[in-house]
Design a protein around this motif. Structure first.
Motif, mmCIF file in Angstrom:
data_model
loop_
_atom_site.group_PDB
_atom_site.id
_atom_site.type_symbol
_atom_site.label_atom_id
_atom_site.label_comp_id
_atom_site.label_asym_id
_atom_site.label_seq_id
_atom_site.Cartn_x
_atom_site.Cartn_y
_atom_site.Cartn_z
ATOM 1 N N LEU A 105 0.583 -8.021 20.515
ATOM 2 C CA LEU A 105 1.387 -7.355 19.532
ATOM 3 C C LEU A 105 0.775 -7.588 18.092
ATOM 4 N N GLY A 106 0.466 -6.224 17.523
ATOM 5 C CA GLY A 106 -0.189 -6.411 16.366
ATOM 6 C C GLY A 106 0.244 -5.712 15.070
ATOM 7 N N PHE A 107 -0.249 -6.009 13.887
ATOM 8 C CA PHE A 107 -0.010 -5.287 12.780
ATOM 9 C C PHE A 107 -1.199 -5.126 11.917
ATOM 10 N N LYS A 108 -1.380 -4.034 11.428
ATOM 11 C CA LYS A 108 -2.521 -3.826 10.589
ATOM 12 C C LYS A 108 -2.125 -3.187 9.394
ATOM 13 N N TYR A 109 -2.676 -3.642 7.909
ATOM 14 C CA TYR A 109 -2.093 -3.347 6.614
ATOM 15 C C TYR A 109 -3.460 -2.919 6.200
ATOM 16 N N ARG A 110 -3.403 -1.829 5.409
ATOM 17 C CA ARG A 110 -4.515 -0.985 4.698
ATOM 18 C C ARG A 110 -4.324 -1.893 3.358
ATOM 19 N N ILE A 111 -5.550 -2.613 2.891
ATOM 20 C CA ILE A 111 -5.359 -3.167 1.340
ATOM 21 C C ILE A 111 -5.183 -2.319 0.364
ATOM 22 N N PHE A 112 -5.929 -1.258 0.669
ATOM 23 C CA PHE A 112 -6.234 -0.229 -0.596
ATOM 24 C C PHE A 112 -5.707 1.056 -0.138
ATOM 25 N N LYS A 113 -4.894 1.849 -1.062
ATOM 26 C CA LYS A 113 -4.272 2.921 -0.697
ATOM 27 C C LYS A 113 -5.420 4.268 -0.331
ATOM 28 N N PRO A 116 -10.474 2.686 3.113
ATOM 29 C CA PRO A 116 -9.976 1.995 4.451
ATOM 30 C C PRO A 116 -10.450 0.773 4.810
ATOM 31 N N ILE A 117 -10.022 -0.130 4.112
ATOM 32 C CA ILE A 117 -10.135 -1.720 4.388
ATOM 33 C C ILE A 117 -8.922 -2.131 4.749
ATOM 34 N N ALA A 118 -8.989 -2.990 5.870
ATOM 35 C CA ALA A 118 -7.465 -3.534 6.424
ATOM 36 C C ALA A 118 -7.631 -4.869 6.871
ATOM 37 N N ILE A 119 -6.551 -5.422 6.965
ATOM 38 C CA ILE A 119 -6.427 -6.594 7.554
ATOM 39 C C ILE A 119 -5.523 -6.459 8.998
ATOM 40 N N GLN A 120 -5.880 -6.901 10.245
ATOM 41 C CA GLN A 120 -5.175 -6.860 11.512
ATOM 42 C C GLN A 120 -4.742 -8.505 11.935
ATOM 43 N N VAL A 121 -3.575 -8.391 12.135
ATOM 44 C CA VAL A 121 -3.254 -9.665 12.911
ATOM 45 C C VAL A 121 -2.561 -9.330 14.146
ATOM 46 N N ASP A 122 -3.142 -9.821 15.210
ATOM 47 C CA ASP A 122 -2.586 -9.795 16.393
ATOM 48 C C ASP A 122 -2.278 -11.058 17.085
ATOM 49 N N LEU A 123 -1.024 -11.104 17.571
ATOM 50 C CA LEU A 123 -0.422 -11.939 18.604
ATOM 51 C C LEU A 123 -0.460 -11.633 19.838
ATOM 52 N N ASP A 124 -1.347 -12.673 20.580
ATOM 53 C CA ASP A 124 -1.761 -12.428 21.821
ATOM 54 C C ASP A 124 -0.677 -13.468 22.588
ATOM 55 N N ILE A 125 -0.037 -13.024 23.347
ATOM 56 C CA ILE A 125 1.260 -13.462 24.026
ATOM 57 C C ILE A 125 1.156 -13.687 25.362
ATOM 58 N N PRO A 126 1.191 -14.814 25.816
ATOM 59 C CA PRO A 126 0.791 -15.227 27.351
ATOM 60 C C PRO A 126 2.046 -14.506 28.257
ATOM 61 N N THR A 127 1.823 -13.975 29.436
ATOM 62 C CA THR A 127 2.984 -13.691 30.129
ATOM 63 C C THR A 127 3.173 -14.377 31.590
#
Length: 287
Positions: A105-113, A116-127
């Motif tokens: 489950l991830g979220f990507k945020y574009r820093i500048f309007k 195209p430079i972005a920070i992406q954080v992904d939660l890797d969740i075990p099943t």
């Protein structure tokens, strides 16, 4: 106009197996992208934790059906869901075991309007708890039927954080991206670092070809008490990977996607990994 077409088509590049695409672009608000992908891998060449090539005498096989989706919460914030819905693991000497892979489950945020430079954080969740035993097809020399653990999920929670920068060239048909990220792992596993680059070009206004290069290294050492160093847990796994993705657009909504990836020692040596090619094929839809 050409730039807008390029940016829309670019979002089709998200292939869901070993060498996921990275970009600094985000989806427009309420925009959706979905992909169904089937992947396959088979190899008997195992590189040990010291980097030595060892033919284990049996072939490792894994097959994967993945569901991938993106949704634009805003023009600068995109949520991502990657689900390996069916994972089939086996050796040539064992039966096949099945399960669900770790969910991302991830979220990507574009820093500048506008940039195209972005920070992406992904939660890797075990099943699952990282245990899924496969039974040997034949008894050993003592007449015993052995089992081997072939987990479809590593049983531990990860947090990937990536910084990604992209650029589209003036011709409107070529783009490039570079990225670097850190994987913070739990359960006494070693943290990891990855970095990579990719370059894509549009041919005949229908077909994108993308070349990729990525490295992975250990960032820290895991605990000496870590009791499982299986390659399927990724502990101590390092590599240089390269690959090619192709995207053929049937129309503005539907596309055929394909990918090939493999490993090499060009930048980082292969360790604790089966070396071989991965092939993927999928269908994508966006609106």
């Amino acid at each position: 106009m050409k730039r807008n077409i390029f940016l829309i088509a670019f979002m089709l590049f998200l292939i869901t197996f070993k060498i996921n695409a990275q970009s600094g672009w985000t989806r427009e608000a309420k925009g959706f992208y979905g992909q169904l992908t089937a992947s396959t891998f088979s190899s008997h060449n195992y590189y040990t934790t010291t980097g030595s090539l060892s033919d284990e005498g049996s072939t490792f096989n894994t097959h994967n059906i993945s569901l991938y989706g993106e949704y634009g919460i805003t023009d600068r914030l995109t949520t991502i869901l990657d689900v390996p819905a069916v994972v089939l693991n086996s050796f040539s000497t064992t039966e096949t075991v099945a399960g669900i892979g770790s969910v991302k489950l991830g979220f990507k945020y574009r820093i500048f309007k506008e940039t195209p430079i972005a920070i992406q954080v992904d939660l890797d969740i075990p099943t699952n708890d990282g245990v899924n035993f496969a039974t040997a097809k034949q008894p050993d020399d003592f007449g015993q039927i052995n089992t081997i653990n072939l987990p479809t999920s590593d049983g531990e929670f990860n947090i990937w954080t990536n910084l990604i920068a992209s650029h589209s060239f003036p011709n409107g048909k070529t783009y490039g991206s570079i990225y670097s990220g850190v994987n913070f792992r739990t359960e006494s596993f070693s943290n990891q670092i990855q970095a990579g680059a990719e370059l894509g070009h549009l041919f005949l206004d229908k077909f994108y070809l993308i070349g990729k290069l990525k490295i992975q290294e250990k960032l820290s050492s895991g605990s000496d008490n870590n009791q499982n160093s299986s390659f399927l847990y990724g502990e101590g796994t390092t590599f240089t990977s390269f690959g090619f993705n192709g995207v053929y657009k049937f129309n503005e909504k539907y596309s055929l996607v394909a990918a090939y990836s493999d490993y090499t020692d060009i930048l980082v040596n292969r360790k604790n990994i089966y070396d071989g090619a991965t092939f993927s094929l999928g269908l994508a839809v966006e609106f």
